[in-house]
Motif scaffolding. Structure first.
Motif, PDB file in Angstrom:
ATOM      1  N   GLY A   2       0.786  -1.228   0.000  1.00 28.08           N
ATOM      2  CA  GLY A   2       0.000   0.000   0.000  1.00 28.08           C
ATOM      3  C   GLY A   2       0.815   1.274   0.000  1.00 28.08           C
ATOM      4  N   SER A   3       1.555   1.511   1.078  1.00 28.81           N
ATOM      5  CA  SER A   3       2.282   2.777   1.167  1.00 28.81           C
ATOM      6  C   SER A   3       3.519   2.791   0.276  1.00 28.81           C
ATOM      7  N   PHE A   4       4.072   1.632  -0.024  1.00 21.97           N
ATOM      8  CA  PHE A   4       5.234   1.591  -0.910  1.00 21.97           C
ATOM      9  C   PHE A   4       4.873   2.054  -2.318  1.00 21.97           C
ATOM     10  N   ALA A   5       3.696   1.701  -2.781  1.00 25.23           N
ATOM     11  CA  ALA A   5       3.271   2.128  -4.122  1.00 25.23           C
ATOM     12  C   ALA A   5       3.134   3.643  -4.181  1.00 25.23           C
ATOM     13  N   ILE A   6       2.608   4.235  -3.132  1.00 26.66           N
ATOM     14  CA  ILE A   6       2.441   5.687  -3.113  1.00 26.66           C
ATOM     15  C   ILE A   6       3.802   6.372  -3.150  1.00 26.66           C
ATOM     16  N   VAL A   7       4.761   5.839  -2.407  1.00 30.96           N
ATOM     17  CA  VAL A   7       6.104   6.431  -2.386  1.00 30.96           C
ATOM     18  C   VAL A   7       6.794   6.251  -3.730  1.00 30.96           C
ATOM     19  N   TRP A   8       6.727   5.064  -4.305  1.00 33.62           N
ATOM     20  CA  TRP A   8       7.416   4.816  -5.575  1.00 33.62           C
ATOM     21  C   TRP A   8       6.818   5.628  -6.715  1.00 33.62           C
ATOM     22  N   VAL A   9       5.515   5.700  -6.764  1.00 32.40           N
ATOM     23  CA  VAL A   9       4.888   6.507  -7.820  1.00 32.40           C
ATOM     24  C   VAL A   9       5.207   7.981  -7.592  1.00 32.40           C
ATOM     25  N   GLY A  10       5.255   8.399  -6.336  1.00 33.50           N
ATOM     26  CA  GLY A  10       5.653   9.773  -6.036  1.00 33.50           C
ATOM     27  C   GLY A  10       7.058  10.074  -6.505  1.00 33.50           C
ATOM     28  N   LEU A  11       7.966   9.119  -6.311  1.00 30.03           N
ATOM     29  CA  LEU A  11       9.337   9.310  -6.794  1.00 30.03           C
ATOM     30  C   LEU A  11       9.398   9.377  -8.319  1.00 30.03           C
ATOM     31  N   VAL A  12       8.547   8.619  -8.986  1.00 32.84           N
ATOM     32  CA  VAL A  12       8.489   8.680 -10.449  1.00 32.84           C
ATOM     33  C   VAL A  12       8.043  10.072 -10.900  1.00 32.84           C
ATOM     34  N   PHE A  13       7.040  10.625 -10.224  1.00 30.67           N
ATOM     35  CA  PHE A  13       6.569  11.961 -10.598  1.00 30.67           C
ATOM     36  C   PHE A  13       7.581  13.040 -10.244  1.00 30.67           C
ATOM     37  N   VAL A  14       8.326  12.865  -9.171  1.00 29.28           N
ATOM     38  CA  VAL A  14       9.404  13.808  -8.859  1.00 29.28           C
ATOM     39  C   VAL A  14      10.472  13.743  -9.938  1.00 29.28           C
ATOM     40  N   ALA A  15      10.800  12.535 -10.399  1.00 31.51           N
ATOM     41  CA  ALA A  15      11.781  12.387 -11.477  1.00 31.51           C
ATOM     42  C   ALA A  15      11.272  13.037 -12.769  1.00 31.51           C
ATOM     43  N   LEU A  16      10.000  12.832 -13.084  1.00 31.96           N
ATOM     44  CA  LEU A  16       9.432  13.463 -14.280  1.00 31.96           C
ATOM     45  C   LEU A  16       9.469  14.979 -14.174  1.00 31.96           C
ATOM     46  N   SER A  17       9.190  15.498 -12.990  1.00 27.48           N
ATOM     47  CA  SER A  17       9.248  16.948 -12.793  1.00 27.48           C
ATOM     48  C   SER A  17      10.666  17.465 -12.971  1.00 27.48           C
ATOM     49  N   GLY A  18      11.632  16.736 -12.420  1.00 29.55           N
ATOM     50  CA  GLY A  18      13.026  17.151 -12.571  1.00 29.55           C
ATOM     51  C   GLY A  18      13.485  17.106 -14.012  1.00 29.55           C
ATOM     52  N   ILE A  19      13.085  16.056 -14.713  1.00 29.65           N
ATOM     53  CA  ILE A  19      13.457  15.937 -16.126  1.00 29.65           C
ATOM     54  C   ILE A  19      12.822  17.057 -16.942  1.00 29.65           C
ATOM     55  N   SER A  20      11.538  17.318 -16.701  1.00 28.05           N
ATOM     56  CA  SER A  20      10.871  18.366 -17.472  1.00 28.05           C
ATOM     57  C   SER A  20      11.422  19.748 -17.138  1.00 28.05           C
ATOM     58  N   PHE A  21      11.966  19.922 -15.937  1.00 27.89           N
ATOM     59  CA  PHE A  21      12.557  21.202 -15.562  1.00 27.89           C
ATOM     60  C   PHE A  21      13.785  21.514 -16.412  1.00 27.89           C
ATOM     61  N   TYR A  22      14.576  20.488 -16.731  1.00 25.34           N
ATOM     62  CA  TYR A  22      15.811  20.704 -17.479  1.00 25.34           C
ATOM     63  C   TYR A  22      15.670  20.493 -18.988  1.00 25.34           C
ATOM     64  N   VAL A  23      14.624  19.822 -19.435  1.00 25.02           N
ATOM     65  CA  VAL A  23      14.469  19.507 -20.858  1.00 25.02           C
ATOM     66  C   VAL A  23      13.796  20.641 -21.627  1.00 25.02           C
ATOM     67  N   ILE A  24      13.051  21.484 -20.933  1.00 25.19           N
ATOM     68  CA  ILE A  24      12.333  22.571 -21.601  1.00 25.19           C
ATOM     69  C   ILE A  24      13.334  23.490 -22.310  1.00 25.19           C
ATOM     70  N   PRO A  25      13.122  23.775 -23.599  1.00 26.58           N
ATOM     71  CA  PRO A  25      14.053  24.661 -24.307  1.00 26.58           C
ATOM     72  C   PRO A  25      13.985  26.098 -23.778  1.00 26.58           C
ATOM     73  N   LYS A  26      15.081  26.785 -23.888  1.00 27.65           N
ATOM     74  CA  LYS A  26      15.160  28.153 -23.385  1.00 27.65           C
ATOM     75  C   LYS A  26      14.507  29.109 -24.389  1.00 27.65           C
ATOM     76  N   THR A  27      13.306  29.513 -24.042  1.00 25.92           N
ATOM     77  CA  THR A  27      12.575  30.497 -24.843  1.00 25.92           C
ATOM     78  C   THR A  27      12.033  31.555 -23.889  1.00 25.92           C
ATOM     79  N   TRP A  28      11.285  32.488 -24.403  1.00 18.27           N
ATOM     80  CA  TRP A  28      10.746  33.550 -23.561  1.00 18.27           C
ATOM     81  C   TRP A  28       9.667  33.041 -22.605  1.00 18.27           C
TER      82      TRP A  28
END
Length: 71
Positions: A2-28
């Motif tokens: 139960g709680s392990f799934a919530i933590v692991w999926v949360g870590l996946v979304f944190v990783a996706l957020s981190g990746i999207s933070f650096y992958v976005i091209p530099k525009t205005w």
């Protein structure tokens, strides 16, 4: 599981957020894209977590309707 799934999926979304933070091209509108993507990941994760936990611990227990009530 139960709680392990919530933590692991949360870590996946944190990783996706981190990746999207650096992958976005530099525009205005880079800040706008970062904010939209990270807020989308947060909202999707919260909706998933609430639905998952509601199924783990339902407020109302299911009852069978085909049973006869005995007095």
């Amino acid at each position: 599981m139960g709680s392990f799934a919530i933590v692991w999926v949360g870590l996946v979304f944190v990783a996706l957020s981190g990746i999207s933070f650096y992958v976005i091209p530099k525009t205005w509108d880079q800040t706008l894209w970062r904010t939209c993507l990270i807020m989308t990941y947060v909202c999707v994760y919260l909706m998933w977590a609430v639905t998952y936990m509601a199924q783990l611990h339902p407020l109302i227990a299911p009852q069978r309707s085909d049973l006869k009530i005995e007095h």
